[in-house]
Design a protein around this motif. Structure first.
Motif, PDB file in Angstrom:
ATOM      1  N   SER A  74      -5.298 -16.094  19.613  1.00 56.35           N
ATOM      2  CA  SER A  74      -6.190 -14.634  20.085  1.00 56.35           C
ATOM      3  C   SER A  74      -6.020 -13.890  18.773  1.00 56.35           C
ATOM      4  N   VAL A  75      -7.022 -13.200  18.631  1.00 56.55           N
ATOM      5  CA  VAL A  75      -7.395 -12.479  17.405  1.00 56.55           C
ATOM      6  C   VAL A  75      -7.895 -10.741  17.974  1.00 56.55           C
ATOM      7  N   ALA A  76      -7.291  -9.801  17.207  1.00 50.16           N
ATOM      8  CA  ALA A  76      -7.926  -8.369  17.640  1.00 50.16           C
ATOM      9  C   ALA A  76      -8.521  -8.009  16.259  1.00 50.16           C
ATOM     10  N   VAL A  77      -9.548  -7.103  16.237  1.00 54.61           N
ATOM     11  CA  VAL A  77      -9.713  -6.649  15.080  1.00 54.61           C
ATOM     12  C   VAL A  77     -10.048  -4.949  15.422  1.00 54.61           C
ATOM     13  N   VAL A  78      -8.566  -4.429  14.976  1.00 49.74           N
ATOM     14  CA  VAL A  78      -8.958  -2.901  15.171  1.00 49.74           C
ATOM     15  C   VAL A  78      -9.542  -2.072  13.813  1.00 49.74           C
ATOM     16  N   GLY A  79     -10.603  -1.417  14.465  1.00 54.60           N
ATOM     17  CA  GLY A  79     -11.618  -0.896  13.744  1.00 54.60           C
ATOM     18  C   GLY A  79     -12.975  -1.512  13.773  1.00 54.60           C
ATOM     19  N   LEU A  88      -5.150  -1.448  21.285  1.00 54.93           N
ATOM     20  CA  LEU A  88      -4.278  -2.742  21.526  1.00 54.93           C
ATOM     21  C   LEU A  88      -3.690  -2.789  22.735  1.00 54.93           C
ATOM     22  N   ARG A  89      -3.242  -1.743  23.201  1.00 51.81           N
ATOM     23  CA  ARG A  89      -2.477  -1.643  24.227  1.00 51.81           C
ATOM     24  C   ARG A  89      -3.297  -2.036  25.587  1.00 51.81           C
ATOM     25  N   ASP A  90      -4.621  -1.836  25.724  1.00 55.12           N
ATOM     26  CA  ASP A  90      -5.562  -2.044  26.585  1.00 55.12           C
ATOM     27  C   ASP A  90      -5.822  -3.587  26.682  1.00 55.12           C
ATOM     28  N   VAL A  91      -5.482  -4.148  25.622  1.00 51.44           N
ATOM     29  CA  VAL A  91      -5.873  -5.773  25.936  1.00 51.44           C
ATOM     30  C   VAL A  91      -5.162  -6.399  26.682  1.00 51.44           C
ATOM     31  N   PRO A  92      -5.693  -7.113  27.598  1.00 48.09           N
ATOM     32  CA  PRO A  92      -4.759  -7.964  28.549  1.00 48.09           C
ATOM     33  C   PRO A  92      -4.228  -9.198  27.978  1.00 48.09           C
ATOM     34  N   GLY A  93      -2.975  -9.534  28.169  1.00 45.47           N
ATOM     35  CA  GLY A  93      -2.077 -10.699  27.665  1.00 45.47           C
ATOM     36  C   GLY A  93      -1.801 -10.599  26.082  1.00 45.47           C
ATOM     37  N   THR A  94      -1.352 -11.342  25.836  1.00 46.66           N
ATOM     38  CA  THR A  94      -0.933 -11.472  24.143  1.00 46.66           C
ATOM     39  C   THR A  94      -2.116 -11.424  23.127  1.00 46.66           C
ATOM     40  N   VAL A  95      -1.705 -10.831  21.755  1.00 47.54           N
ATOM     41  CA  VAL A  95      -2.674 -10.889  20.959  1.00 47.54           C
ATOM     42  C   VAL A  95      -1.567 -11.531  19.573  1.00 47.54           C
ATOM     43  N   ASP A  96      -2.127 -12.844  18.922  1.00 50.49           N
ATOM     44  CA  ASP A  96      -1.403 -13.375  18.063  1.00 50.49           C
ATOM     45  C   ASP A  96      -1.827 -12.637  16.844  1.00 50.49           C
ATOM     46  N   LEU A  97      -2.890 -12.703  16.486  1.00 53.31           N
ATOM     47  CA  LEU A  97      -3.174 -11.906  14.949  1.00 53.31           C
ATOM     48  C   LEU A  97      -3.952 -10.511  15.149  1.00 53.31           C
ATOM     49  N   VAL A  98      -3.636  -9.643  14.391  1.00 47.55           N
ATOM     50  CA  VAL A  98      -4.260  -8.490  14.497  1.00 47.55           C
ATOM     51  C   VAL A  98      -4.899  -8.256  12.997  1.00 47.55           C
ATOM     52  N   LEU A  99      -6.254  -7.901  12.975  1.00 48.67           N
ATOM     53  CA  LEU A  99      -6.759  -7.608  11.531  1.00 48.67           C
ATOM     54  C   LEU A  99      -7.047  -6.017  11.502  1.00 48.67           C
ATOM     55  N   VAL A 149      -0.083  -9.644  11.158  1.00 50.35           N
ATOM     56  CA  VAL A 149      -1.217  -8.445  11.082  1.00 50.35           C
ATOM     57  C   VAL A 149      -1.786  -8.974   9.500  1.00 50.35           C
ATOM     58  N   VAL A 150      -3.024  -8.916   9.459  1.00 44.23           N
ATOM     59  CA  VAL A 150      -3.836  -8.637   8.034  1.00 44.23           C
ATOM     60  C   VAL A 150      -4.380  -7.398   8.059  1.00 44.23           C
ATOM     61  N   LEU A 151      -3.809  -6.606   7.092  1.00 40.87           N
ATOM     62  CA  LEU A 151      -4.407  -5.053   6.935  1.00 40.87           C
ATOM     63  C   LEU A 151      -5.321  -5.256   5.842  1.00 40.87           C
ATOM     64  N   ILE A 152      -6.494  -5.308   6.056  1.00 39.65           N
ATOM     65  CA  ILE A 152      -7.515  -5.214   5.351  1.00 39.65           C
ATOM     66  C   ILE A 152      -7.793  -3.972   4.703  1.00 39.65           C
ATOM     67  N   SER A 153      -7.699  -2.717   5.175  1.00 39.66           N
ATOM     68  CA  SER A 153      -7.922  -1.553   4.529  1.00 39.66           C
ATOM     69  C   SER A 153      -7.134  -1.197   3.262  1.00 39.66           C
ATOM     70  N   SER A 154      -7.919  -0.418   2.421  1.00 44.80           N
ATOM     71  CA  SER A 154      -7.345  -0.112   1.301  1.00 44.80           C
ATOM     72  C   SER A 154      -6.878   1.285   1.263  1.00 44.80           C
ATOM     73  N   GLY A 155      -6.402   2.030   0.109  1.00 41.28           N
ATOM     74  CA  GLY A 155      -6.064   3.282   0.141  1.00 41.28           C
ATOM     75  C   GLY A 155      -4.510   3.381   0.259  1.00 41.28           C
ATOM     76  N   PHE A 156      -3.806   2.227  -0.227  1.00 41.00           N
ATOM     77  CA  PHE A 156      -2.395   2.399  -0.048  1.00 41.00           C
ATOM     78  C   PHE A 156      -1.538   2.672  -1.661  1.00 41.00           C
ATOM     79  N   SER A 157      -0.850   1.706  -2.035  1.00 42.31           N
ATOM     80  CA  SER A 157      -0.190   1.642  -3.263  1.00 42.31           C
ATOM     81  C   SER A 157      -1.206   1.523  -4.517  1.00 42.31           C
ATOM     82  N   GLU A 158      -1.942   1.082  -4.112  1.00 37.48           N
ATOM     83  CA  GLU A 158      -3.176   0.846  -5.243  1.00 37.48           C
ATOM     84  C   GLU A 158      -3.880   1.902  -5.775  1.00 37.48           C
ATOM     85  N   THR A 159      -3.657   3.351  -4.979  1.00 40.23           N
ATOM     86  CA  THR A 159      -4.483   4.529  -5.033  1.00 40.23           C
ATOM     87  C   THR A 159      -3.451   5.601  -5.691  1.00 40.23           C
TER      88      THR A 159
END
Lengths: 524, 524
Positions: free
Chosen positions: B43-48, B92-103, B126-136
């Motif tokens: 199972s996969v969730a896409v946050v954002g 994420l809390r509202d998703v019923p059951g388990t989530v294997d991967l979060v993007l 987790v795959v953290l797609i977003s930018s704005g971290f150590s590269e900035t």
């Protein structure tokens, strides 16, 4: 037909010193004024024309007709009456009126008789397609000597034998066995190998690269690569010359001619037979004896001939040289849609001897307005995937305007539409809320942007006379060139950064070569 | 889903010595057994997740759905109710059951809270797609440190941040912003650059190259290239590994792991930042500090890692290594449809350190039966454009069978149909006497022949375990690979001879490396 009045000046006979037959000097030289008839004939005969669809005599004839040649075409074969809807003639003698060009596909042992008919008929030139001459056995060698004597005696220009044929796009003449149809353009290609020539013509067609002439020089029994080079010097349709060479009969004359030609038109050569094994293979192929590679390379460098290392480079370089202004120097600015690609391109530039100057403050400030605060602030300019439509345009423009930069490489702006198309396809499939109309509008906007961007690069090249080389994010399926009416230059978008870098590196080399002559006047 | 039982053996914690946080050793090591959930989630969730079709939160979600992922998919966004026909969850809390991967595609400053939710929910990765971290900037660096601490504390495997995403073909998971859809295969690609990764995935799709995993490793805040390499060591779907590297945090560990992995699976790496300018560009790109190129190259050679010089080589080499048997040595036989191409290939082989042995008499005699008397009688075998359908087959077979040859390059047999098609088109246009049916029959015969020829090459590879690399005369539009049910190997047909030569040269290098271990048992 292209006016050829200026051709006569290439005929000075003291330039030639063919090794095999000193007596040939005068006649070969005089023959050149007739090469124009050969490449731009008003009428063509195919001796050995056939209705057997796998025979050379069919393939050549059919290609000429399907290619849209508008002159008279005469199939010659005593055993046929009609081929491809054209009446067939028993022999050249039976053809009414003049014949400018004769293509011969009949067996080697018939060639002397056919050539005699050609001389009687007063034809302007011959392309001897057939094999079975000096590349085979002693008998073939003898026939080749006989026909060369005949051509010299009668001043009959002859291409071949054992050639794939010729293409002369500006006369709509596609006279090769392979049916590649490169578009009209300014690149001439002289190839001592037929199959290598065919593959390159096919690639050129696919990539939309414009060709003026293709000459499969074959065994070079009579006319050789240097003769063609000299013809191309004055050919107004040709601006860039590429050559595949396995052996040069008279190296001194080649260097002499190349040195003169290369000052006006770039010459890019691939030397086949650079290694021990390659030399042996070349010897068995065309019977030519390749000389020392080191000597050849040194001579080419002296003569301003640029050396390619592999066939694909011939096309990349010819496309670059024929489309872009020559770089004034070796300082490159890079604009990239993302970081990794910029890094890879930087490495390739440095390894090819190009400089990547740091950005001055005034350019950084200009670009600051269009990119997030964490942008690279350096060369390469990393656009960090920005959606600001102005950013790539401003970045390229600032670089080109700056006198600290001689050339620009743009990575990944062109070709985004191909990837966008894939995203739209997904949406069409998964998202019923988005209408097809909306998607079409988005795609149109992206397409428009890419076209405007390409146009802008062209305008910048026109204004600043510095090359701007593109690398597409994904093949667009529209070829690698972008043309605009009234522009001297064309946009070029390579599929890989290494091709772009290679073009600029060779351009910088050529610029350095030409600079020598500007500093001190050349000796005549 | 691929069985992963054997994965636990990769978890020995003494192999890791990350520089930044010694306390992290245990937790990162333990995390690897969970990487399988990350790459093969149920199972996969896409946050954002978003309905704005140009937003990352839309592109990733839509790609996963359109790519045919069969597990549960949960869009997360408090402001939306429905995206692409799926109900949207507030958190994420509202998703019923388990989530294997979060993007995650929400802004950097939201990442710590989202990750906390992930740990509470017990997600697998987790795959953290977003930018704005150590590269900035410094603030981005601080957030990245915070989330890495969190991941270490909770043993939560995290890819990124600042990544293009991942593709896991065998789980039908296409979770990247770009919608390239390479087919299922055995090549894994770890890329420290997103845009370079995208372009290569797009090329792979076009050429029909099969991929097992694509991992855009981004800033490598937590999981890094070496971690992925270690995972791929045991991934049964992966047989060849390609890497684009701009910096290795812990070079010693990389070499240690690579040395172990490369004995089983070829590793091909492109090192970005080989030059002064390239290094500077890399530093501004991922913030990574590339070390000495000489040291890196030497270490790679010691560890059996093959080094590519440019992006396109990564694909050529991975296709070659994943499709062909490894060459037993460096002696190459060449079969060419025409001379020039053979010469060029000879040169390329010799310049790459490969041998071109002369032909023994018994092979010359066998081929004599199929070629005209003036054939080259040498290696390369020049088929002089023969129409004898058996000639190319006999030539290749004789070479492969001979123990004086380790590998064969075949030039120009495959791809003739493309040129034949052009000839047929001309005939259709110009020659009413030839029926369409006849032309179709000819084309079918040529197509059949090419398919049978490709099949024959495959059978020969199966029988003799020597690579036979093809070079097509013209792109066939069917990709560069030829597969056959029940065969261990695939046929490979490159567009240029230089690609074929490069593959064999790198294979010979790898063979030499592996031979060391066969001569004397490896020390553990």
């Amino acid at each position: 037909m292209i006016p050829r009045d200026d051709l006569t000046r290439t005929g000075a006979s003291d330039r030639f010193a063919p090794e095999k037959a000193p007596c040939a000097q005068g006649s070969r030289a005089n023959g050149f004024s007739r090469l124009d008839t050969l490449f731009h004939p008003r009428s063509v005969a195919v001796v050995g024309a056939s209705s057997g669809i796998r025979k050379w005599g069919y393939l050549i004839l059919c290609n000429i007709l399907a290619g849209g040649y508008t002159g008279a075409v005469y199939p010659i074969n005593p055993k046929e009456t009609n081929i491809c809807g054209l009446p067939c003639f028993r022999s050249l003698r039976d053809v009414p009126g003049t014949v400018d060009l004769v293509l011969i596909t009949t067996p080697a042992n018939t060639a002397p008789d056919v050539l005699k008919e050609c001389t009687e008929k007063g034809v302007g030139g011959v392309v001897l397609i057939s094999s079975g001459f000096s590349e085979t056995d002693d008998r073939g060698k003898q026939i080749e000597r006989d026909i060369v004597d005949l051509c010299q005696e009668h001043e009959l220009p002859l291409v071949g034998p054992n050639t794939m044929g010729i293409i002369s796009t500006h006369s709509d003449l596609y006279a090769t066995g392979a049916h590649a149809r490169p578009r009209k353009g300014s690149i001439a290609f002289v190839s001592q190998s037929g199959n290598l020539g065919v593959q390159l013509m096919h690639w050129a067609t696919g990539q939309g690269i414009g060709i003026s002439l293709f000459i499969g020089s074959g065994n070079e029994g009579f006319l050789n690569s240097t003769d063609f080079l000299e013809y191309l010097e004055s050919d107004p349709a040709t601006r860039t010359i590429i050559m595949y060479l396995e052996g040069i009969e008279d190296g001194r004359r080649f260097v002499q001619v190349a040195r003169r030609v290369s000052r006006e038109k770039p010459i890019i050569a691939l030397n086949g037979g650079r290694t021990d094994s390659g030399k042996m293979a070349a010897a068995s192929h065309t019977g030519s004896m390749a000389g020392s590679t080191r000597v050849f390379n040194a001579a080419c460098r002296q003569a301003g001939v640029l050396l390619a290392r592999k066939p694909s480079e011939l096309l990349d370089l010819s496309m670059g040289f024929s489309s872009l202004p020559l770089t004034p120097g070796n300082r490159v600015g890079i604009v990239s849609l993302g970081g990794g690609w910029g890094v890879v391109t930087c490495d390739a530039c440095r390894e090819a001897g190009l400089e990547i100057p740091p950005l001055p403050e005034h350019i950084v400030k200009k670009i600051d307005r269009h990119l997030p605060p964490f942008w690279s602030r350096a060369n390469p300019i990393d656009l960090v995937g920005t959606l600001d439509m102005q950013a790539p345009i401003v970045a390229v423009e600032e670089l080109v305007k700056w006198d600290g930069i001689d050339a620009v490489i743009c990575l990944g702006i062109i070709g985004r539409k191909k990837l966008a198309q894939l995203q739209m396809d997904s949406t069409r499939k998964m998202n019923p809320e988005v209408t097809g109309r909306m998607l079409d509008d988005v795609m149109e906007a992206i397409s428009d942007y890419e076209a405007k961007y390409a146009e802008h690069l062209l305008r910048l090249m026109e204004a600043y006379h510095k090359p701007i080389v593109g690398v597409s994010l994904a093949p667009t399926g529209e070829g690698s060139q972008f043309q605009l009416e009234g522009c001297d230059y064309s946009g070029v978008f390579f599929p890989t950064p290494e091709s772009a870098v290679n073009v600029l590196a060779q351009m910088a080399r050529r610029r350095q070569y030409l600079n020598r002559f500007e500093e001190k006047p050349a000796r005549s």
